[in-house]
Design an enzyme around this catalytic site. Structure first.
Site, PDB file in Angstrom:
ATOM      1  N   LYS A 104     -17.274  59.636  33.743  1.00  0.00           N
ATOM      2  CA  LYS A 104     -17.553  60.683  32.606  1.00  0.00           C
ATOM      3  C   LYS A 104     -17.372  59.889  31.355  1.00  0.00           C
ATOM      4  O   LYS A 104     -18.176  60.290  30.596  1.00  0.00           O
ATOM      5  CB  LYS A 104     -16.331  61.880  32.838  1.00  0.00           C
ATOM      6  CG  LYS A 104     -16.867  63.179  31.759  1.00  0.00           C
ATOM      7  CD  LYS A 104     -16.557  64.264  32.263  1.00  0.00           C
ATOM      8  CE  LYS A 104     -15.091  64.424  32.264  1.00  0.00           C
ATOM      9  NZ  LYS A 104     -14.505  65.048  31.120  1.00  0.00           N
ATOM     10  N   SER A 105     -16.527  58.983  31.258  1.00  0.00           N
ATOM     11  CA  SER A 105     -16.074  58.497  29.828  1.00  0.00           C
ATOM     12  C   SER A 105     -17.557  57.601  29.723  1.00  0.00           C
ATOM     13  O   SER A 105     -17.809  57.649  28.211  1.00  0.00           O
ATOM     14  CB  SER A 105     -14.943  57.582  30.023  1.00  0.00           C
ATOM     15  OG  SER A 105     -13.787  58.394  30.177  1.00  0.00           O
ATOM     16  N   ARG A 110      -7.894  73.840  21.466  1.00  0.00           N
ATOM     17  CA  ARG A 110      -7.497  72.124  21.524  1.00  0.00           C
ATOM     18  C   ARG A 110      -7.622  71.642  20.318  1.00  0.00           C
ATOM     19  O   ARG A 110      -8.327  71.891  19.475  1.00  0.00           O
ATOM     20  CB  ARG A 110      -8.222  71.663  22.548  1.00  0.00           C
ATOM     21  CG  ARG A 110      -8.235  72.171  23.933  1.00  0.00           C
ATOM     22  CD  ARG A 110      -9.208  71.213  24.871  1.00  0.00           C
ATOM     23  NE  ARG A 110      -8.686  69.963  24.878  1.00  0.00           N
ATOM     24  CZ  ARG A 110      -9.368  68.848  25.661  1.00  0.00           C
ATOM     25  NH1 ARG A 110     -10.447  69.465  26.436  1.00  0.00           N
ATOM     26  NH2 ARG A 110      -8.979  67.706  25.714  1.00  0.00           N
ATOM     27  N   ASP A 138      -5.428  61.250  32.953  1.00  0.00           N
ATOM     28  CA  ASP A 138      -6.161  62.337  33.486  1.00  0.00           C
ATOM     29  C   ASP A 138      -5.743  62.536  35.011  1.00  0.00           C
ATOM     30  O   ASP A 138      -5.887  63.389  35.605  1.00  0.00           O
ATOM     31  CB  ASP A 138      -7.684  62.248  33.474  1.00  0.00           C
ATOM     32  CG  ASP A 138      -8.241  62.402  31.926  1.00  0.00           C
ATOM     33  OD1 ASP A 138      -7.601  63.170  31.340  1.00  0.00           O
ATOM     34  OD2 ASP A 138      -9.166  61.553  31.905  1.00  0.00           O
ATOM     35  N   ARG A 177      -1.331  70.648  30.665  1.00  0.00           N
ATOM     36  CA  ARG A 177      -1.458  70.333  32.107  1.00  0.00           C
ATOM     37  C   ARG A 177       0.053  70.418  32.617  1.00  0.00           C
ATOM     38  O   ARG A 177       0.094  70.467  34.031  1.00  0.00           O
ATOM     39  CB  ARG A 177      -2.141  69.120  32.393  1.00  0.00           C
ATOM     40  CG  ARG A 177      -3.534  69.453  31.989  1.00  0.00           C
ATOM     41  CD  ARG A 177      -4.269  68.074  32.312  1.00  0.00           C
ATOM     42  NE  ARG A 177      -5.909  68.397  32.345  1.00  0.00           N
ATOM     43  CZ  ARG A 177      -6.904  67.406  32.202  1.00  0.00           C
ATOM     44  NH1 ARG A 177      -6.225  66.299  32.005  1.00  0.00           N
ATOM     45  NH2 ARG A 177      -8.094  68.001  32.198  1.00  0.00           N
ATOM     46  N   ARG A 226      -9.616  69.522  36.279  1.00  0.00           N
ATOM     47  CA  ARG A 226      -8.634  68.832  37.212  1.00  0.00           C
ATOM     48  C   ARG A 226      -7.395  69.555  37.487  1.00  0.00           C
ATOM     49  O   ARG A 226      -6.752  69.206  38.738  1.00  0.00           O
ATOM     50  CB  ARG A 226      -7.917  67.631  36.165  1.00  0.00           C
ATOM     51  CG  ARG A 226      -9.239  66.780  35.342  1.00  0.00           C
ATOM     52  CD  ARG A 226      -8.643  65.486  35.102  1.00  0.00           C
ATOM     53  NE  ARG A 226      -9.858  64.933  34.263  1.00  0.00           N
ATOM     54  CZ  ARG A 226     -10.868  64.279  34.749  1.00  0.00           C
ATOM     55  NH1 ARG A 226     -10.996  63.962  35.997  1.00  0.00           N
ATOM     56  NH2 ARG A 226     -11.774  63.583  33.945  1.00  0.00           N
TER      57      ARG A 226
END
Length: 446
Positions: free
Chosen positions: A27-28, A128, A326, A357, A399
């Site tokens: 993804k990055s 965020r 992550d 998270r 996630r």
């Protein structure tokens, strides 16, 4: 599994996961491929791009900024770059959906252009923090307007020649660093970012791939310095995106925890600033074989063979956190099945992700019967049986959703997870791919 709203999934005890599991592209690197290809001169072809919602939102945003981006039937993406000063002001706000990476990197891009753009996102992204990005961009001469607390929507008015700065980041964050470097591409002079320790460096590697000069040094005090020389042109360069180690984390942990399992994960990105979870799981006793190491598209990759293992708890150093930031949610699931106690240090950054998270994982694990404690920067899990038999709200966090679905595979009773539609942002067809390997995952009520 196709994208839908209000998707709930349930998982239950599973043994004998087997076969080859192809996880999506990184993804990055997918975000950065679209962005840097757009800023280069010439045509860039990208293979292996993650076609999840987050990355597709970045592609749409670059199109709105005037870039010709097309997907061919064979899965190749073709980007006709506009050069460093070729972007145009979008006619409407750039909606990045749930993508924190996309919105933050693109703020840096717009900061280095003589244009104005407004950034929006979904409910999760809109709470965020963005000031950690916009504050250094303002030091470069960017004008920023936002809601109180630096929240979306944010309007950025950039400059064709922003000021080059040396910025000391309070945390090791690839998003902060990348936004500043992307703005610095059009600055006169050198732009520098100083981190307390190294964060993932895909931006630096890919900038070099496109012809920029970037230097990385580690000082005697342990700080990590990245310096970009301004004034260079980016030249189109094809990219082969490796498979995402953060997505590989879920089947990897599932195979380690479920009896009789033996899976292979091909072509996983092995950038040393992304492999903290693999290092940690091996230290915990995980049977993970790193096979056929090689270079693809300028990045190290390897095939991983993962087999069921008896894990034990360890004390994970804080300096490793940036290389697995992550992966802490799924690591906390692994820790529930490790003998003894696992201490995760340096996890404060997880509290400003799609959700807090740490809190969401701790609350859910405790509800499932795990022994968990945490504070601002540490999470501790003691291994033991998992009762399950509960429903978890993923809080729009992909996630979190995949972590609790993995937990259900080793629970005494099924685990149901609400809000699984956001899994599509990073791992399209996660449920189907895991089902094909033998996992008991299904839509609730099916």
């Amino acid at each position: 599994m196709s994208m839908q709203t209000n998707l709930s999934l349930s998982s239950q005890r599973t043994d004998n996961l087997a076969g080859i599991i192809d996880v999506p592209g990184d993804k990055s690197m997918s975000h950065r491929s679209l962005i840097l290809g757009s800023l280069a001169i010439g045509t860039t072809k990208v293979t292996g791009l993650l076609e999840g919602a987050d990355v597709l939102a970045t592609a749409d945003a670059m199109r709105a900024l005037g870039v010709d981006i097309t997907r061919h039937d064979d899965g190749t993406w073709v980007i006709v770059g506009q050069g460093l000063h070729g972007l145009v002001a979008p006619e409407t706000a750039l909606d990045l959906g749930n993508s924190g990476t996309g919105v933050r990197l693109l703020m840096g891009v717009v900061a280095g252009q003589a244009i104005t753009a407004t950034f929006t996102g979904d409910a999760s992204l809109s709470v965020r923090p963005m000031a950690r990005i916009t504050d250094p961009l303002q030091q470069m001469g960017t004008h920023v307007a936002s809601r109180d607390g630096g929240l979306l929507p944010v309007t950025i008015t950039g400059q064709s020649e922003p000021m080059a700065i040396s910025y000391e980041s309070p945390v090791a964050s690839a998003q902060i660093k990348s936004a500043i470097l992307l703005a610095g591409l059009t600055a006169r002079g050198d732009t520098e970012v100083i981190e307390p320790h190294a964060s993932r460096d895909h931006t630096e590697s890919m900038l070099r791939h496109f012809g920029a000069t970037v230097e990385q040094t580690v000082r005697d005090d342990g700080t990590h310095h990245v310096q970009l020389h301004g004034g260079a042109q980016l030249i189109a360069a094809d990219i082969a995106v490796p498979r995402d180690p953060s997505s590989a984390a879920f089947p990897m942990v599932a195979a380690l925890l479920t009896k009789g399992s033996d899976i292979t994960l091909p072509s996983i990105g092995m950038n040393p600033l992304r492999t903290g979870l693999i290092t940690t799981l091996i230290e915990m006793g995980g049977d993970i074989s790193i096979l056929n190491p090689r270079d693809e598209g300028g990045e190290p990759v390897a095939d991983l063979r993962v087999r069921h293992s008896d894990l034990h708890g360890i004390n994970i150093p804080a300096e490793r956190a940036a290389s697995m930031i992550d992966e802490f949610p799924i690591l906390s699931v692994a820790a529930t099945q490790a003998y003894g106690t696992t201490i995760m240090n340096g996890v404060a950054e997880l509290r400003v992700k799609e959700t807090d998270r740490i809190k969401v994982m701790a609350d859910g694990l405790i509800a499932a019967g795990a022994i968990v404690s945490y504070d601002d920067d540490t999470m501790t899990v003691t291994g033991g049986p998992i009762a399950g038999g509960m429903t978890v709200n993923s809080q729009h966090d992909h996630r979190i959703a995949m972590s609790f679905l993995t937990l259900g595979l080793i629970s005494n009773a099924p685990v149901s997870v609400e809000g699984c539609e956001t899994i599509h942002t990073s791992f399209p067809d996660f449920a189907k791919i895991m089902q094909n390997a033998g996992a008991n995952i299904a839509e609730t009520g099916s």
